[in-house]
Motif scaffolding. Structure first.
Motif, PDB file in Angstrom:
ATOM      1  N   ALA A   1       0.832  -1.202   0.000  1.00  0.00           N
ATOM      2  CA  ALA A   1       0.000   0.000   0.000  1.00  0.00           C
ATOM      3  C   ALA A   1       0.867   1.253   0.000  1.00  0.00           C
ATOM      4  O   ALA A   1       0.563   2.240  -0.691  1.00  0.00           O
ATOM      5  CB  ALA A   1      -0.932  -0.013   1.206  1.00  0.00           C
ATOM      6  N   ALA A   2       1.954   1.200   0.794  1.00  0.00           N
ATOM      7  CA  ALA A   2       2.863   2.349   0.832  1.00  0.00           C
ATOM      8  C   ALA A   2       3.509   2.569  -0.525  1.00  0.00           C
ATOM      9  O   ALA A   2       3.650   3.706  -0.997  1.00  0.00           O
ATOM     10  CB  ALA A   2       3.930   2.139   1.902  1.00  0.00           C
TER      11      ALA A   2
ATOM     12  N   ALA B   1       1.464   6.774  -6.408  1.00  0.00           N
ATOM     13  CA  ALA B   1       0.317   7.628  -6.716  1.00  0.00           C
ATOM     14  C   ALA B   1       0.555   9.051  -6.227  1.00  0.00           C
ATOM     15  O   ALA B   1       0.197  10.030  -6.902  1.00  0.00           O
ATOM     16  CB  ALA B   1      -0.941   7.048  -6.080  1.00  0.00           C
ATOM     17  N   THR B   2       1.184   9.162  -5.050  1.00  0.00           N
ATOM     18  CA  THR B   2       1.435  10.493  -4.491  1.00  0.00           C
ATOM     19  C   THR B   2       2.433  11.271  -5.352  1.00  0.00           C
ATOM     20  O   THR B   2       2.275  12.475  -5.575  1.00  0.00           O
ATOM     21  CB  THR B   2       1.964  10.365  -3.053  1.00  0.00           C
ATOM     22  N   ARG B   3       3.458  10.558  -5.827  1.00  0.00           N
ATOM     23  CA  ARG B   3       4.417  11.222  -6.702  1.00  0.00           C
ATOM     24  C   ARG B   3       3.721  11.778  -7.944  1.00  0.00           C
ATOM     25  O   ARG B   3       3.984  12.908  -8.371  1.00  0.00           O
ATOM     26  CB  ARG B   3       5.534  10.251  -7.107  1.00  0.00           C
ATOM     27  N   LYS B   4       2.841  10.969  -8.500  1.00  0.00           N
ATOM     28  CA  LYS B   4       2.112  11.455  -9.663  1.00  0.00           C
ATOM     29  C   LYS B   4       1.237  12.646  -9.288  1.00  0.00           C
ATOM     30  O   LYS B   4       1.142  13.632 -10.040  1.00  0.00           O
ATOM     31  CB  LYS B   4       1.258  10.337 -10.243  1.00  0.00           C
TER      32      LYS B   4
ATOM     33  N   SER C   1      -1.587  10.929   6.509  1.00  0.00           N
ATOM     34  CA  SER C   1      -2.921  11.144   5.961  1.00  0.00           C
ATOM     35  C   SER C   1      -3.154  10.120   4.867  1.00  0.00           C
ATOM     36  O   SER C   1      -2.229   9.424   4.434  1.00  0.00           O
ATOM     37  CB  SER C   1      -3.056  12.570   5.395  1.00  0.00           C
ATOM     38  N   GLY C   2      -4.356  10.010   4.442  1.00  0.00           N
ATOM     39  CA  GLY C   2      -4.692   9.068   3.392  1.00  0.00           C
ATOM     40  C   GLY C   2      -5.151   7.735   3.933  1.00  0.00           C
ATOM     41  O   GLY C   2      -5.159   7.473   5.140  1.00  0.00           O
TER      42      GLY C   2
END
Length: 749
Positions: A118-119, A125-128, A296-297
């Motif tokens: 998940a990380a 996904a966060t980088r994008k 968060s998230g």
């Protein structure tokens, strides 16, 4: 009417032939009839024996159906008592299940693996997201205009975000296009650009101004909210970290490179993107920042919301031992070594390796605790799964119980059988009781009984008896009305042993009404049927009665049948009997049945007429065949008689003609005999006369010749006698000639 010799001969020959044929035919018909009766008798006896044998065989088949049903329940209760799921549950209750301890570790490792994945996914996904958000921020800033200093100067009380130290610094006021960037600490008050970026991307945004040649960067506008609830304006990122090493973000900016990665922002960790802002002279004059809080998230929410056991939990610390994510917010930011003094965690800090997993057990507040850990280097996260061993044993037992419940429900539902009344479970009840008699799992009619409705069977005779059994043995109780369902059931029990110790009893209650469903397929004649009685003669399987009706065949009101039940069936005999029921002769076949230590009897009844139906049909068939054969034989005899009569007439006429020829020849011979007889008679007379004269002459001779005279007289006497004899002969020959003439005349006629 005068019968001639020819007619008599024809009649005689015809009578002999026809009479013989008729005699043979009558004897044959008698033999055929006798043979038919003999065959009928033998066939009847054999078919009767076959019918009786078939009845006995059918009773044995019915017994096999009943024993097969109970055997199935015995196998299933043994399967349940010896199942690995039951053993694991019992072991887990006592915390001695190596399997469940291993399962606990594997569960934690699987949990960690999920968090790592998940990380990794969230990181990608966060980088994008950050790249996209940074592009949006650059676009918004470009639309507003160039980042450049204004004429005024602003004095800032700049605070180092790491050390908290502050310094006074005078910096030119900055503007973006025509919009001045004013100092704003209030979260409720809008700040241009950064609030627009946050509104459109959801990411926190900051506009930095370069403070000095070293490259310290001051937040002059930000949507980052500090722990005090205010905007983090006036805080700065030092070019040199407290440890003396260069800050990687500032270093990247001074190299005019974009930085995307994990960074400490004010008072917490973020996933960030930093883009240097170049001034007209090409130097770095500031930074445009977008970022998302690390805590968060969905991943963090999952970490904080997950329970391991009753009070265990996952948490995250960095390579320094600082807690980053923890269900207790007051512990976030504390160091596990220096603040919490959990020295056992040093192993995790020192042995962290990406892609590997570790396991640590340590005492904590009088209890044995564990952590399973793994390292996510991208964020410098040591993700840990922590819990208490005693709770995990209980948790393992709970999980084992859930598996056991699923297994038992599936086992019961797997016995569903189609009946005339719809599908039914072969096992209305399947239960697991602990060694005290308390129900642990109870499946009733295919559904789990709620925990609050589980009952104790302590003190029940069948439970106590099952507890005394050896491992691998089974207890079968009598067919009775079940307390829970109100239906006839047979209970099968097996003790549960784990590591040689009794841990409980597995119990299956089989639906006895399904026994009749199996027996109903057995047909005896047209209306015959099987049935089962218990040791008191009460019907427990029957097309009309069940155990609930309490209908006893041993009751004297059942007449002759009650004697058969009491004196033969209930005494364990196997055999046949006949009795009369409501004016009908009935055959009954029966055999003993033992289920566990209890005796029953399986029987079948069939009306005698139905049992001997084949016999009657065979007798009729044989009778018809004998009658048909008799008719054909009679016709054959008559035909042969006619043929014989014709043959007799032909042969008699041939004989008659032969006799006529013989008679004619005899007539000629008779005439010749008569003539010869007359000649002989004449000669004899002459001889007699000469002898007489000689005798007279001789009398006159001398006395010396007296003796000769005497002899001569004797000869004369003899000659007289001869003459008389010849006369008689002539007479006889004459009569013979007349007789021949009569025969000849008769034949001629």
């Amino acid at each position: 009417m005068k019968w001639t010799i020819g007619k008599k001969l024809i009649a005689l020959c015809s009578g002999l032939v026809v009479g013989s044929l008729l005699l043979v035919g009558v004897l044959s018909l008698f033999s055929v009839g006798r043979l038919g009766r003999s065959v009928t008798g033998l066939t009847t006896d054999r078919l009767r024996e076959d019918g009786e044998t078939a009845l006995v065989r059918g009773v044995r088949q019915a017994r096999d159906e009943v024993t097969g049903f109970v055997d199935m329940a015995e196998r299933d209760v043994q399967k349940l008592a010896q199942s690995g799921t039951v053993s694991m549950y019992a072991e887990a209750l006592e915390g001695m299940s190596e399997v469940w301890n291993r399962v606990t570790r594997e569960h934690c490792e699987t949990l960690l693996q999920g968090y790592l994945q998940a990380a990794d996914i969230q990181n990608a996904a966060t980088r994008k997201t950050l790249v996209s958000s940074l592009a949006v921020a650059e676009l918004l800033m470009k639309r507003m205009g160039e980042f450049q200093p204004a004429e005024q100067t602003i004095t800032w009380s700049a605070r180092n975000q790491f050390s908290g130290e502050t310094q006074e610094v005078d910096l030119p006021a900055m503007r973006v296009g025509d919009t001045r960037i004013l100092r704003n600490f209030k979260a409720a008050k809008a700040t241009p650009l950064v609030d627009d970026i946050t509104q459109q991307t959801g990411a926190a945004a900051t506009l930095f101004q370069r403070m000095n040649e070293a490259g310290d960067m001051l937040r002059i506008a930000t949507s980052v909210i500090g722990s005090d609830g205010n905007r983090a304006s006036g805080t700065y990122i030092p070019a040199v970290n407290p440890g003396g090493d260069a800050n990687p973000i500032i270093a990247a900016m001074l190299r005019k490179e974009t930085f995307i990665g994990r960074a400490f922002v004010v008072d917490q960790w973020y996933l960030t993107a930093y883009q240097p802002i170049l001034m007209p002279d090409g130097e770095v004059g500031g930074i445009l920042f977008v970022g998302l809080p690390e805590q968060s998230g969905a991943l963090v929410e999952s970490l904080v919301g997950t329970k391991i056991g009753a009070t265990g939990y996952p948490f995250v610390m960095d390579s320094e031992g600082d807690l980053l994510v923890h269900p207790r917010a007051d512990l976030v930011g504390k160091n596990v070594i220096t603040d919490l003094n959990i020295q056992d965690f040093r192993e995790a800090l020192e042995r962290r390796r990406e892609g590997t997993k570790g396991w640590i057990e340590y005492p904590f507040e009088g209890r044995l605790k564990f952590i399973s850990y793994s390292y996510f280097a991208e964020w410098d996260w040591i993700i840990c799964a922590s819990g208490y061993m005693d709770e995990m044993s209980a948790n393992a037992a709970s999980q084992a119980l859930e598996l056991l419940q699923v297994d038992m429900v599936q086992m019961v539902r797997g016995t569903r059988t189609a009946t005339a009344k719809g599908e039914k479970n072969a096992y209305p009840q399947m239960r697991l009781l602990d060694e005290t008699g308390q129900e642990t799992v109870a499946v009733v009619n295919g559904e789990l009984r709620p925990p609050q409705e589980l009952q104790s069977r302590r003190g029940e005779a069948w439970f106590e008896a099952a507890c005394r059994l050896e491992a691998g043995k089974v207890l079968v109780t009598p067919v009775e009305i079940a307390r829970n369902t109100g239906e006839p059931e047979i209970r099968v029990c097996a003790p549960v042993f784990v590591r040689g110790a009794l841990k409980g009893v597995a119990v299956i209650n089989a639906d006895w009404t399904l026994v009749w469903e199996n027996l109903s397929g057995l047909v005896f004649g047209r209306t015959g049927y099987p049935y089962v009685i218990n040791d008191k003669g009460v019907l427990i399987s029957h097309p009309q009665y069940t155990l609930k009706d309490n209908h006893s065949l041993a009751d004297a009101r059942q007449g002759a049948l009650s004697d058969i039940v009491r004196n033969r069936m209930l005494k364990g005999e196997e055999g046949l009997a006949q009795y009369e029921f409501e004016g009908t002769r009935v055959y009954a076949g029966f055999a003993p049945l033992e289920l566990g230590s209890h005796r029953y009897a399986v029987a079948a009844r069939i009306p005698e007429a139905e049992l001997l139906e084949v016999v009657a049909a065979m007798e009729g068939t044989i009778g018809d065949e004998v009658q048909s054969l008799t008719g054909w034989m009679a016709l054959a005899v008559l035909g042969l008689a006619l043929i014989g009569a014709l043959v007799a007439v032909v042969f008699s006429r041939g004989i008659n003609n032969a006799l006529k020829r013989i008679a004619d020849a005899m007539g000629i011979g008779a005439g010749q005999v008569t003539s010869a007889s007359e000649q002989v008679a004449s000669a004899s007379q002459s001889l007699a006369q000469g002898a007489s004269q000689q005798a007279s002459s001789l009398e006159e001779s001398s006395a010396a010749m007296e003796e000769m005279a005497s002899m001569t007289r004797q000869n004369a006497d003899n000659a007289g006698k001869a003459d008389a004899l010849m006369g008689e002969t002539k007479k006889v020959v004459g009569e013979g000639a007349r007789a021949v003439e009569q025969v000849s005349g008769a034949i001629g006629q």
